[in-house]
Design a protein around this motif. Structure first.
Motif, PDB file in Angstrom:
ATOM      1  N   VAL B   4      79.621 -92.543 -67.139  1.00  0.00           N
ATOM      2  CA  VAL B   4      78.989 -91.230 -66.988  1.00  0.00           C
ATOM      3  C   VAL B   4      78.995 -90.864 -65.515  1.00  0.00           C
ATOM      4  O   VAL B   4      78.526 -91.650 -64.684  1.00  0.00           O
ATOM      5  N   THR B   5      79.521 -89.679 -65.194  1.00  0.00           N
ATOM      6  CA  THR B   5      79.617 -89.217 -63.813  1.00  0.00           C
ATOM      7  C   THR B   5      78.946 -87.865 -63.689  1.00  0.00           C
ATOM      8  O   THR B   5      79.287 -86.929 -64.421  1.00  0.00           O
ATOM      9  N   GLN B   6      78.004 -87.752 -62.764  1.00  0.00           N
ATOM     10  CA  GLN B   6      77.312 -86.486 -62.548  1.00  0.00           C
ATOM     11  C   GLN B   6      77.746 -85.869 -61.230  1.00  0.00           C
ATOM     12  O   GLN B   6      77.962 -86.558 -60.241  1.00  0.00           O
ATOM     13  N   SER B   7      77.873 -84.540 -61.244  1.00  0.00           N
ATOM     14  CA  SER B   7      78.226 -83.817 -60.018  1.00  0.00           C
ATOM     15  C   SER B   7      77.512 -82.472 -59.975  1.00  0.00           C
ATOM     16  O   SER B   7      77.216 -81.891 -61.021  1.00  0.00           O
ATOM     17  N   PRO B   8      77.203 -81.984 -58.760  1.00  0.00           N
ATOM     18  CA  PRO B   8      77.324 -82.719 -57.510  1.00  0.00           C
ATOM     19  C   PRO B   8      76.233 -83.781 -57.378  1.00  0.00           C
ATOM     20  O   PRO B   8      75.328 -83.828 -58.196  1.00  0.00           O
ATOM     21  N   GLU B   9      76.329 -84.629 -56.346  1.00  0.00           N
ATOM     22  CA  GLU B   9      75.269 -85.617 -56.103  1.00  0.00           C
ATOM     23  C   GLU B   9      73.995 -84.922 -55.665  1.00  0.00           C
ATOM     24  O   GLU B   9      72.890 -85.361 -55.987  1.00  0.00           O
ATOM     25  N   ALA B  10      74.143 -83.871 -54.853  1.00  0.00           N
ATOM     26  CA  ALA B  10      72.997 -83.130 -54.351  1.00  0.00           C
ATOM     27  C   ALA B  10      73.325 -81.648 -54.373  1.00  0.00           C
ATOM     28  O   ALA B  10      74.480 -81.254 -54.160  1.00  0.00           O
ATOM     29  N   LEU B  11      72.304 -80.823 -54.615  1.00  0.00           N
ATOM     30  CA  LEU B  11      72.497 -79.380 -54.708  1.00  0.00           C
ATOM     31  C   LEU B  11      71.285 -78.691 -54.099  1.00  0.00           C
ATOM     32  O   LEU B  11      70.140 -78.996 -54.462  1.00  0.00           O
ATOM     33  N   ARG B  12      71.562 -77.781 -53.170  1.00  0.00           N
ATOM     34  CA  ARG B  12      70.493 -76.989 -52.557  1.00  0.00           C
ATOM     35  C   ARG B  12      70.647 -75.548 -52.996  1.00  0.00           C
ATOM     36  O   ARG B  12      71.724 -74.961 -52.842  1.00  0.00           O
ATOM     37  N   LEU B  13      69.595 -74.962 -53.535  1.00  0.00           N
ATOM     38  CA  LEU B  13      69.620 -73.575 -53.975  1.00  0.00           C
ATOM     39  C   LEU B  13      68.464 -72.812 -53.361  1.00  0.00           C
ATOM     40  O   LEU B  13      67.419 -73.395 -53.046  1.00  0.00           O
ATOM     41  N   GLN B  14      68.655 -71.525 -53.210  1.00  0.00           N
ATOM     42  CA  GLN B  14      67.553 -70.645 -52.871  1.00  0.00           C
ATOM     43  C   GLN B  14      66.829 -70.279 -54.162  1.00  0.00           C
ATOM     44  O   GLN B  14      67.430 -70.220 -55.250  1.00  0.00           O
ATOM     45  N   GLU B  15      65.560 -70.029 -54.059  1.00  0.00           N
ATOM     46  CA  GLU B  15      64.795 -69.604 -55.223  1.00  0.00           C
ATOM     47  C   GLU B  15      65.479 -68.391 -55.859  1.00  0.00           C
ATOM     48  O   GLU B  15      65.830 -67.431 -55.167  1.00  0.00           O
TER      49      GLU B  15
END
Lengths: 114, 110
Positions: B4-15
């Motif tokens: 199982v592979t998840q992407s992206p590892e990290a995600l930054r979003l604006q509200e």
């Protein structure tokens, strides 16, 4: 309130010591599990039990032991043979029905080797 | 081998900025695919189970979808309280075991 409890929340171990992590559930679930979580890695299965007085090794059982004397309880002992025990330990339970079986997790115990 | 592979590892979003998290999997037989939310220092909280390709499930701002090779967790108009690590796991129909991805850490800024 039904749920899964783990104690203690934080545990410190000296080299060469065995320590036991507690896991209790009042959900009347048949199956219980122990996982280890390390930073940047997925959860890895240590041991699982589908019925009282029976348990099976998971993927990383070396250095760990368990017992399942009661349906509600599944304690994990981290022995001195475990080379790198510092990690976050998670206990889970599931109804144990055949087919898809959702696992529910406890709050975790963070173990640190001094 | 099950993977199982998840992407992206990290995600930054604006509200309010919608996006999707991906979970790709390889398993000999899929019994179910699970999504969990995990806050720092806490145990994973169950969100969804998906059983077959084409299935969708929703909960508040979250919608999970499933194909034969991957699952998406869509987050619509996220709020700062949606910040967490999202875990994906598949259950192997042969062994019954859950195989977890490494997670996607989502940060939503106000």
């Amino acid at each position: 309130d039904g749920g899964i409890t783990q104690s203690p929340k934080y545990l410190f171990r000296k080299e060469g010591q065995n320590v036991t992590l507690s896991c209790e559930q009042n959900l009347n679930h048949d199956a219980m599990y122990w996982y280890r979580q390390d930073p940047g890695q997925g959860l890895r299965l240590i041991y699982y039990s589908q019925i009282v007085n029976d348990f099976q090794k998971g993927d990383i059982a070396e250095g760990y032991s368990v017992s399942r004397e009661k349906k509600e309880s599944f304690p994990l002992t981290v022995t001195s043979a475990q080379k790198n025990p510092t990690a976050f330990y998670l206990c889970a339970s599931s109804p144990g029905q055949k087919g898809t079986d959702t696992q529910y997790f406890g709050p975790g115990t963070r173990l640190t080797v001094l | 081998e099950d993977q199982v592979t998840q992407s992206p590892e990290a995600l930054r979003l604006q509200e309010g900025e919608s996006s999707s998290l991906n979970c790709s999997y390889t398993v000999s037989g899929l019994r179910g695919l699970f999504w969990y939310r995990q806050d720092p220092g806490k145990g994973p909280e169950f969100l969804f189970t998906l059983y077959s390709a084409g299935e969708e499930k929703e909960k508040e701002r979250l919608k999970a979808t499933l194909t034969k090779k991957e699952s998406f967790l869509h987050i619509t108009a996220p709020k700062p309280e949606d910040s967490a690590t999202y875990l994906c796991a598949v259950q192997d129909s042969n062994t019954g075991k859950l195989i977890f991805g490494q997670g996607t850490t989502l940060q939503v800024k106000p």
